[in-house]
Design an enzyme around this catalytic site. Structure first.
Site, short mmCIF file in Angstrom:
data_model
loop_
_atom_site.label_atom_id
_atom_site.label_comp_id
_atom_site.label_asym_id
_atom_site.label_seq_id
_atom_site.Cartn_x
_atom_site.Cartn_y
_atom_site.Cartn_z
N GLU A 68 10.85 46.03 -30.52
CA GLU A 68 9.68 46.63 -30.30
C GLU A 68 8.61 45.61 -29.40
O GLU A 68 8.10 46.50 -28.63
CB GLU A 68 8.62 46.54 -31.55
N CYS A 99 -3.09 51.51 -35.55
CA CYS A 99 -1.86 50.75 -34.80
C CYS A 99 -0.74 51.24 -35.85
O CYS A 99 -0.33 52.38 -35.51
CB CYS A 99 -2.31 49.26 -35.37
N HIS A 100 0.25 50.42 -36.32
CA HIS A 100 1.43 50.63 -36.94
C HIS A 100 1.20 51.60 -38.29
O HIS A 100 2.08 51.94 -38.90
CB HIS A 100 2.17 49.41 -37.26
N GLY A 101 -0.10 51.74 -38.67
CA GLY A 101 -0.40 52.64 -39.98
C GLY A 101 0.18 54.08 -39.63
O GLY A 101 0.65 54.75 -40.46
N GLN A 153 2.87 54.62 -38.94
CA GLN A 153 4.41 54.91 -39.13
C GLN A 153 4.46 55.38 -40.82
O GLN A 153 5.32 55.94 -41.00
CB GLN A 153 5.06 53.28 -39.51
#
Lengths: 174, 174, 174, 174, 174, 174
Positions: free
Chosen positions: D74, E101-103, E105
């Protein structure tokens, strides 16, 4: 009276700080020597500034050599062979050499243990014996100028013996 | 064919993971033994589950003994004397013993280096020599059943020699 | 002679280990008391086992109270008020209280600094003064039974003064 | 034969060290490429020196591309888009691309998974499927030149398949 | 009004603490749900106590679902599939879902991004697009009930949009 | 409207990030000042870039002064006395000063607590009282321009009171 402590990164923290402050309390000048005179960090994390590089230290200016343990002595074997020379010179001059724990590894490298009584951390007992010493499992072992101990809990007995020896001898260079 | 790896907390990470996976790739059953069969953590931080306690491992069930380096071998000297016995038994049976880096400290403890050629991490060269060995500064030193190396960069040469030896012998217990 | 050290997690490492070993070297019995008698970890990482819980310590059994610095004194204010009581009782009995660095925070809490001379880490100078003391910027300040110092480099002068005071008084309980 | 490993800080430690040493053991030249040719540190802490910057690596000089997992893939998406280009070029030349764990994220970025079978760490299964691949939950999935695995325990099966493929093809540049 | 935050170990610290305190400041009841209701530790080290297990949380009791980023969303994919179900249920009920952010996902896993505008951390842009969304590179993207942001610096714009939406709707269960 | 946050290494992470983002969300310009304008690291590990050096900050350009807690306020006492001057100047101008937790230590140093009501972390209650304040054990204590809180859980009440005060006053320099 002047004491020289030789060490590098990875020293066992209290095995350096205890003699460092204790010898000062007893009135000695204490110099800390590291491979290039750089600051060093202990196994646990204590940071200590150095006074000089090991290669700049001369045996004839000091009355006592101190070798703390931890990972530092093995590191010194590779990083600063002059530390091994210093052990040999202090022994040749019959000046006190005080090692604790893995500090005995520097005495092994200097080949000064043949026929002597000594101690150190239990995990290197076989290496101390293979170097020709009789391993004595006591908190502090004094064989003439060699004053050795096993681990931090031996610090009181070790320093007591070190100071007894230092105070019984005339000062070096002064 | 079965391989036994003996180690404990403080192992040099790649010196355990490389033979662990490599021997599996070669088709061997690999068992990881630690003092009480507990999970262990490497010097850098790799966590590995164990298959058995060192005291439950019998030499006659394995074809190969592997001793990774790091702080683990010195720790084993105190935590699991049976690891030292295993080295002695594998040597008595002329089965391959593969050590890397500080792994040689277990060979010193087992007193199997007298008159042999061996290598290990440079900082314990004097201890290897005091144990009676001729220290050879090469990436992999094979003296009959003893296959020793110095540090992680020697892993390819070491495992290559280990497998050559293992594949040349009949399987142990099966 | 018996010394009591009171601390908890976050102690300044050498400010605990130095008096701990030094007082033993001088022949005192040293007891380490923590809030629940649990092991504690220093600011840098030194681990120390305790001998008793602070609430189980009685002033009349000891000749000296030692308060190392770091984050521990502020933690003690919340975790173990009995530590504050002990300071008050040692002061009421005119027994020596030795604090270094943030150890002075426990003296503030016990309200024993009014009209006294004392020192401590520079960052709490205003708090020491607000507690009624005259802050003296010296390596060791002795005001009757209060023996205070500023930071690790003051350890030699501090312990020297502590032992002078302790050796001048009759033993407590024995 | 030459292998190129592309990674950056945060790589899963054994997923880099295993192919790094294993491919050397098999006789390949192994080059480690990082965004600017800098040393990198793994998720657990392993430090590895690089041989070149990713932007200096040309597909036509290598026979194999290896993409370890961890947080590195990533990170590469943002730090070194050339790594994505390399995946595309290796795939266009039908040269083997070996990814493990989150290494598959670089294959997603390169858009080479459409209509292919592949595997990777379970937590990115949906991302692999959304990229057009059929996710196969096996230790090693070979789809022509794509050789993918899930996590460290798959390393033996993965490298075995990688070497089988590499040894079946003619060398690249030599 | 009640808000539910779903996360696990590895959350991006400020992406959890900011909405956690901010929603309270706005007068909402805030419940923190983790896989088994256990305390969790952020990527940097913040420790947070949970109010309930994710499997015990019902969509119909809350007015807002918050998904912080970091490594937590990927961990949730494996540790608590119920978190994915919750996203699906909040979306089906047209209740606000706020991810940063990666939330995002978790929104990918719930398959709610098809045909929507959304944002997230740049390194997962391709995964967001492969899930059918149009990736918009702005500090806060509102597509009906989906309120997404990219990274900590977007927190002010994100929370502002979240509260605007929450305050425009009737409360859930009360 | 402009807010100035003064801090240094060791700040309590959420006590800096919460007002930092929250005041931006409310439309204020927020400037972060550190001793030399350097980046700082929180007690837990959050890294924050600074906008200016504390010595370059003038009270007349800002409408609000914020002092987060952790170890930073005590560090500021030694590293940046100008931070103490700023507190004094904001108080002389009757501009709002918002401190949380150990942030009150800077108010003690500035000697602005005499006869005021205030709060702070419980472990420094005695120091706050010795500085002349009445310690109030509530989540947020407002005494004219002084707005103080105890610890992270008080952040919502604290910021709510801070913004109420700021919005009730005319802007400073604009």
């Amino acid at each position: 009276m002047k004491a020289l402590i030789v060490t590098t990164d990875g020293f066992e923290d209290s095995e350096l700080t205890y003699p460092y402050y204790r010898l000062q309390e007893a009135g000695l000048d204490v110099a800390l020597a590291t491979p290039a005179g750089e600051s060093v960090v202990g196994k646990i994390g204590e940071e200590m500034d150095a006074d000089l590089a090991i290669s700049d230290a001369s045996e004839d200016e000091y009355d006592l050599l101190v070798v703390p343990g931890g990972h530092a002595p093995e590191n010194l074997r590779l990083e600063a062979e002059e530390a091994v020379d210093l052990v040999r010179e202090f022994d040749a001059s019959d000046k006190p050499i005080a090692s604790v724990c893995h500090g005995a590894q520097l005495l092994i490298s200097a080949d000064v243990l043949e026929g002597r009584e000594a101690t150190g951390y239990w995990s290197i007992r076989v290496d101390i014996e293979n170097a020709g010493a009789t391993f004595v499992d006591e908190e502090c072992v004094v064989d003439d100028n060699l004053i050795t101990a096993r681990y931090p809990d031996d610090l009181p007995a070790w320093l007591s013996a070190v100071l007894e020896r230092v105070e019984a001898q005339p000062a070096a260079a002064d």
